[in-house]
Design a protein around this motif. Structure first.
Motif, PDB file in Angstrom:
ATOM      1  N   ILE A 194      37.825  29.400  53.063  1.00  0.00           N
ATOM      2  CA  ILE A 194      38.904  30.004  53.364  1.00  0.00           C
ATOM      3  C   ILE A 194      39.329  31.003  52.294  1.00  0.00           C
ATOM      4  N   GLY A 195      38.664  31.122  51.104  1.00  0.00           N
ATOM      5  CA  GLY A 195      38.827  32.151  50.256  1.00  0.00           C
ATOM      6  C   GLY A 195      40.131  31.572  49.250  1.00  0.00           C
ATOM      7  N   SER A 196      40.347  32.211  48.123  1.00  0.00           N
ATOM      8  CA  SER A 196      41.224  31.852  47.281  1.00  0.00           C
ATOM      9  C   SER A 196      41.995  33.381  46.458  1.00  0.00           C
ATOM     10  N   TYR A 197      41.565  34.426  46.974  1.00  0.00           N
ATOM     11  CA  TYR A 197      42.184  35.672  46.487  1.00  0.00           C
ATOM     12  C   TYR A 197      43.014  36.468  47.398  1.00  0.00           C
ATOM     13  N   THR A 198      43.548  35.865  48.717  1.00  0.00           N
ATOM     14  CA  THR A 198      44.037  36.376  49.564  1.00  0.00           C
ATOM     15  C   THR A 198      45.195  37.424  49.203  1.00  0.00           C
ATOM     16  N   GLY A 199      44.860  38.866  49.261  1.00  0.00           N
ATOM     17  CA  GLY A 199      46.017  39.914  48.987  1.00  0.00           C
ATOM     18  C   GLY A 199      45.673  40.351  47.623  1.00  0.00           C
ATOM     19  N   MET A 200      44.438  39.976  46.896  1.00  0.00           N
ATOM     20  CA  MET A 200      44.336  40.422  45.645  1.00  0.00           C
ATOM     21  C   MET A 200      43.380  41.425  45.646  1.00  0.00           C
ATOM     22  N   PHE A 201      42.439  41.451  46.582  1.00  0.00           N
ATOM     23  CA  PHE A 201      41.323  42.249  46.620  1.00  0.00           C
ATOM     24  C   PHE A 201      41.565  43.308  47.832  1.00  0.00           C
ATOM     25  N   THR A 202      42.406  44.178  47.486  1.00  0.00           N
ATOM     26  CA  THR A 202      42.685  45.015  48.721  1.00  0.00           C
ATOM     27  C   THR A 202      43.478  46.330  48.030  1.00  0.00           C
ATOM     28  N   ASN A 203      43.552  47.606  48.660  1.00  0.00           N
ATOM     29  CA  ASN A 203      44.509  48.820  48.119  1.00  0.00           C
ATOM     30  C   ASN A 203      45.740  48.568  48.589  1.00  0.00           C
TER      31      ASN A 203
END
Length: 304
Positions: A194-203
């Protein structure tokens, strides 16, 4: 993406997608040509890197070519479906303008789409064990033209720019590869489901005053933000779009497949107009199919 690939709206048949795409393409091409070769429209927003890479009306020299190449595929499909030469002419012009924009991403979609088209044709021949001589000769002629173009222009800066994508040490690729390696390392040390970096890898986050970074890959971005489960569900939506495109509209299908592959090496899934065009491919296909049926009905009425 789900709605536009699953629901066919009754009013959709009244929307002239062919005319809309044609006018949009002409406007983008005109402004981009004026920027790159005439030095005009430099006041428009978006860096042009000394006018070497036009942004046209999109506000970004990265967004303009990948938008235009999709419009080119749609125009070629309009030509194949409606047999109007103007669509074919401006479809080819769109492809040429993508090459002239020095964009390797657009070139990847263009050449990738053409490769998918050729492989699809070979698969059909193997599967059916039949070949249409007309299509065979046209395919050979097309391949010969493409090979001749690259051979005659092998010293051109435009061709060199395209092939530089295969060089790991070329401009931009070195940094991109490092970012990919870091992203893969982070993904291995996180919750892979489910990932752990939601919202961190995005422009997008940075636009609202937060801190974020980029993965330089749509696939890696989804994996880091939402894990394997989120990435799988996201790309299943693309497959859903493909299934709702008429099987005879091969140019629309190869454009979608090439765009999916391109998103693995570029963060194109955050380019809103690019994604919007992909989302309306089923609706465009439905319109073209209905237009063909209307034409057939008109022919029957005339003969009666």
């Amino acid at each position: 993406m789900f709605l536009n690939s699953s629901v066919i709206f009754s009013r959709n048949k009244l929307i002239r997608y062919d005319i809309i795409v044609l006018i949009t393409s002409i406007m983008l091409e005109f402004v981009a040509f004026a920027q790159e070769f005439l030095g005009k429209f430099a006041f428009l927003p978006g860096s042009t890197l000394g006018l070497a890479r036009p942004q046209s009306l999109t506000g970004s020299y990265l967004h303009y070519p990948i938008i235009l190449v999709l419009l080119g595929f749609i125009l070629i499909q309009c030509y194949a479906s409606e047999k109007r030469i103007i669509y074919g002419i401006f479809g080819i012009i769109s492809f040429v303008m993508c090459i002239l924009s020095f964009s390797r991403s657009a070139a990847f979609i263009l050449l990738g789409g053409l490769c998918v088209l050729i492989l699809t044709g070979i698969y059909k021949v193997i599967k059916t064990k039949r070949i249409k001589l007309k299509n065979f000769y046209m395919s050979l002629m097309f391949i010969a033209i493409v090979l001749a173009f690259f051979y005659c222009n092998q010293n051109s800066i435009y061709v060199a720019r395209i092939f530089s994508a295969l060089n790991a040490n070329s401009e931009g690729n070195t940094q991109r590869i490092v970012i990919w390696q870091n992203a893969i390392t982070l993904f291995k040390n996180t919750n892979i489901f489910i990932g752990s970096y939601t919202g961190m890898f995005t422009n997008s986050t940075a636009n609202f005053g937060g801190q974020s970074t980029v993965a330089e890959s749509g696939l890696l971005q989804q994996l880091l933000n939402f894990g394997l489960l989120g990435a799988l569900l996201y790309y299943l939506l693309f497959i859903r779009i493909k299934r709702n495109i008429n099987k005879n509209h091969v140019w629309l299908k190869v454009a979608l497949i090439a765009s999916i592959l391109e998103s693995f090496i570029y963060q194109s899934i955050e380019v809103l107009p690019f994604m919007a065009i992909l989302c309306i491919l089923p609706l465009t296909s439905d319109y073209l199919n209905d237009a063909r049926n209307r034409k057939r009905r008109r022919i029957k009425i005339v003969w009666r």
